[in-house]
Design a protein around this motif. Sequence first.
Motif, mmCIF file in Angstrom:
data_model
loop_
_atom_site.group_PDB
_atom_site.id
_atom_site.type_symbol
_atom_site.label_atom_id
_atom_site.label_comp_id
_atom_site.label_asym_id
_atom_site.label_seq_id
_atom_site.Cartn_x
_atom_site.Cartn_y
_atom_site.Cartn_z
ATOM 1 N N ASN A 1 -1.823 -8.934 -4.108
ATOM 2 C CA ASN A 1 -0.631 -8.194 -3.697
ATOM 3 C C ASN A 1 -0.817 -6.680 -3.667
ATOM 4 O OD1 ASN A 1 2.048 -7.365 -3.256
ATOM 5 N ND2 ASN A 1 2.426 -7.316 -5.451
ATOM 6 N N ARG A 2 -0.719 -6.124 -2.466
ATOM 7 C CA ARG A 2 -0.618 -4.672 -2.308
ATOM 8 C C ARG A 2 0.529 -4.411 -1.328
ATOM 9 N NH1 ARG A 2 -3.272 -5.307 -5.941
ATOM 10 N NH2 ARG A 2 -5.242 -4.351 -6.573
ATOM 11 N N CYS A 3 1.552 -5.260 -1.406
ATOM 12 C CA CYS A 3 2.696 -5.135 -0.504
ATOM 13 C C CYS A 3 3.643 -4.083 -1.066
ATOM 14 C CB CYS A 3 3.458 -6.448 -0.388
ATOM 15 S SG CYS A 3 2.438 -7.801 0.157
ATOM 16 N N SER A 4 4.189 -3.276 -0.159
ATOM 17 C CA SER A 4 5.102 -2.238 -0.637
ATOM 18 C C SER A 4 6.557 -2.582 -0.355
ATOM 19 C CB SER A 4 4.741 -0.896 -0.016
ATOM 20 O OG SER A 4 4.707 -1.011 1.371
ATOM 21 N N THR A 5 6.808 -3.647 0.374
ATOM 22 C CA THR A 5 8.197 -4.036 0.641
ATOM 23 C C THR A 5 8.455 -5.445 0.118
ATOM 24 O OG1 THR A 5 7.709 -5.027 2.774
ATOM 25 C CG2 THR A 5 8.218 -2.683 2.780
ATOM 26 N N GLU A 6 9.747 -5.710 -0.124
ATOM 27 C CA GLU A 6 10.139 -7.042 -0.587
ATOM 28 C C GLU A 6 9.786 -8.090 0.461
ATOM 29 O OE1 GLU A 6 11.387 -8.245 -3.458
ATOM 30 O OE2 GLU A 6 11.049 -6.246 -4.293
ATOM 31 N N PHE A 7 9.951 -7.700 1.749
ATOM 32 C CA PHE A 7 9.647 -8.633 2.832
ATOM 33 C C PHE A 7 8.170 -9.002 2.843
ATOM 34 C CE2 PHE A 7 13.251 -6.076 4.297
ATOM 35 C CZ PHE A 7 14.186 -7.080 4.476
ATOM 36 N N GLY B 1 4.267 -10.949 -9.297
ATOM 37 C CA GLY B 1 4.992 -12.037 -8.641
ATOM 38 C C GLY B 1 5.671 -12.995 -9.604
ATOM 39 N N ARG B 2 5.941 -12.509 -10.840
ATOM 40 C CA ARG B 2 6.581 -13.400 -11.827
ATOM 41 C C ARG B 2 7.959 -13.845 -11.359
ATOM 42 N NH1 ARG B 2 3.494 -13.609 -16.287
ATOM 43 N NH2 ARG B 2 2.163 -11.801 -16.673
ATOM 44 N N ASN B 3 8.661 -12.921 -10.674
ATOM 45 C CA ASN B 3 10.006 -13.285 -10.192
ATOM 46 C C ASN B 3 9.961 -14.224 -8.986
ATOM 47 O OD1 ASN B 3 8.881 -11.283 -8.646
ATOM 48 N ND2 ASN B 3 10.818 -10.360 -8.089
ATOM 49 N N MET B 4 8.753 -14.525 -8.513
ATOM 50 C CA MET B 4 8.633 -15.380 -7.337
ATOM 51 C C MET B 4 8.166 -16.781 -7.698
ATOM 52 S SD MET B 4 7.067 -12.931 -4.517
ATOM 53 C CE MET B 4 8.046 -11.649 -3.766
ATOM 54 N N LYS B 5 8.036 -17.060 -8.982
ATOM 55 C CA LYS B 5 7.556 -18.379 -9.385
ATOM 56 C C LYS B 5 8.520 -19.467 -8.925
ATOM 57 C CE LYS B 5 4.543 -17.596 -13.272
ATOM 58 N NZ LYS B 5 4.478 -17.416 -14.704
ATOM 59 N N LYS C 1 6.156 -8.975 0.226
ATOM 60 C CA LYS C 1 5.868 -9.853 -0.914
ATOM 61 C C LYS C 1 6.286 -11.290 -0.602
ATOM 62 C CE LYS C 1 6.418 -6.116 -4.161
ATOM 63 N NZ LYS C 1 7.363 -5.433 -5.007
ATOM 64 N N GLU C 2 7.457 -11.423 0.029
ATOM 65 C CA GLU C 2 7.935 -12.755 0.405
ATOM 66 C C GLU C 2 6.967 -13.414 1.387
ATOM 67 O OE1 GLU C 2 10.452 -14.640 -0.566
ATOM 68 O OE2 GLU C 2 11.366 -13.194 -1.942
ATOM 69 N N ALA C 3 6.466 -12.609 2.350
ATOM 70 C CA ALA C 3 5.541 -13.149 3.350
ATOM 71 C C ALA C 3 4.237 -13.600 2.697
ATOM 72 C CB ALA C 3 5.269 -12.096 4.418
ATOM 73 N N LEU C 4 3.767 -12.794 1.724
ATOM 74 C CA LEU C 4 2.533 -13.148 1.015
ATOM 75 C C LEU C 4 2.735 -14.432 0.217
ATOM 76 C CD1 LEU C 4 -0.369 -12.419 0.105
ATOM 77 C CD2 LEU C 4 0.639 -11.061 -1.726
ATOM 78 N N LYS C 5 3.898 -14.500 -0.433
ATOM 79 C CA LYS C 5 4.203 -15.687 -1.230
ATOM 80 C C LYS C 5 4.204 -16.937 -0.344
ATOM 81 C CE LYS C 5 8.265 -17.874 -3.104
ATOM 82 N NZ LYS C 5 9.719 -17.723 -3.179
ATOM 83 N N SER C 6 4.887 -16.851 0.802
ATOM 84 C CA SER C 6 4.960 -18.050 1.644
ATOM 85 C C SER C 6 3.613 -18.384 2.260
ATOM 86 C CB SER C 6 6.054 -17.918 2.700
ATOM 87 O OG SER C 6 5.775 -16.849 3.523
ATOM 88 N N SER C 7 2.786 -17.348 2.538
ATOM 89 C CA SER C 7 1.472 -17.688 3.111
ATOM 90 C C SER C 7 0.535 -18.283 2.048
ATOM 91 C CB SER C 7 0.828 -16.484 3.796
ATOM 92 O OG SER C 7 0.591 -15.484 2.867
#
Lengths: 233, 116
Positions: free
Chosen positions: A6-12, B103-107, A14-20
Motif C-alpha cells: 500500500n502506497r495509496c493516498s486516497t480512500e478510493f 489496512g486493519r480497518n479493511m479486514k 485503498k479500496e481498489a487495492l483491497k478488492s484487487s
Amino acid sequence: MFSYLNRCSTEFGKEALKSSLLQPDVAAIGQRQKAVKELADKVEFRQKLFAYGSIHEGKKTDLEKLKEWIDSKETLIHKTLYLLLMVFPVVTIGSLVYYLIKTVMQLSVFFYSLFVINLIIAFFVCKRITKQLSVSSSVTKILQSYKEQLQLIEEEKFQSDLLKRYQQKLKDGNQSASQLLKQLASLFDYLETIINLLVSILLNGLFLFIFIFCIAWATGRSNMQPKLMTGFF
Amino acid sequence: MRIYKEFYQKFISKAGQLKKTLNWLSFSRLALFVLFLFLAYRSTQSGSGITISLSVVFLALFFVVVKWYDRLEQKLVFYKTLSKVNEDEARFVETNQSQYDEGRNMKMYNILILTT
C-alpha cells in the motif's frame, strides 16, 4: 502484505487495492506484472503521485458529497431567467460609466438603487444555494491535488499496454481529465469567493455574480458528469 | 535505501531554497502593502492623479505577489511531503516499521470468523 504494497493516498485507492487483492482479475495478471515492473523503476514518478495525494487527505464524506453533487440533476437557475436578470448588471454598469463621464447627480442615485436591487436578488439566490455550499469546504484543495496527480500520469511516458490504456482513458474526449478537474476546482474556488462577504457584496451589487456562477456551475457539472463518473470515482 | 537518502537530500535542499525565496516574497508583500497604504493616504490628502494611479499599481502588485507567494508555498509543502516520504521509506527499509496504512480497518471479518 497490505502495508508492503500500500502506497495509496486516497480512500478510493485503498479500496481498489483491497478488492484487487481479494478478487484478483486472473486474466490480467500478466499485464499487471508488466505494469508493476515498469513502475518499479519510476521511483520519482511514484513518489510525486503519492505526495500530491498525501498533501490534502480528503475525508471520505467530502468526496461522497462531491459525488452526490456531480450525480444530481438539480439546476439552480433556468437559463431564460438568467438572461432576463442579466439586464440588471448591464444597466448598473452602464449607469456607473455614464455617471463617471457626465457626473449627473441623479444617475448616482439610480446606480445606488440598482446596486441594492442586485444585492436583494442575489440574497434570495444565495439562500437556494446554501445546500450546495456545504460541499465546498475542503473539496477545492482535494480537487487540486487530484488534478496534479492526473496531470502527472497524463504527461508520463509508459511502455506497458495496461498503463497506456489507463493513460488513454484519461486523455479521451475534448479535454483531458486533469483539465476537467482544474475547471471543477476553479468552480469551487469561485464558490469560496462568494462566501467572502465583502467581495460578495461588491461582485453581486455590480454584476449579479451569483447568477453567472450558477450558470458556470451547472455547465461545468454537466460537462464533467460522464468523465468523472466513469473515470475516477 | 541509497536512492531514498539521495532523494531525501535532493528534496530537502529544494525546500530550503524555496523557503529563502518565500522569505523575500513575504518581505516584498509587506513592503508593497505599506507603500499602498502610504500612497492611498497621500492621495486622499493631495488628490493628485499620479498618487492615486501609483497606489492602484502598488495594490495590484501586492495581489500579484500574494498569488505568487501562495503558489510557491504550495510547492514548498509538496517538497516537504516528498522528503518525508523518502524519510519514511528509508526507515521502513532500515527498521521494517511501516508508516503506511496496514489496512486493519479493511479486514473482512466474515472470513476471519470462518477461519478461526
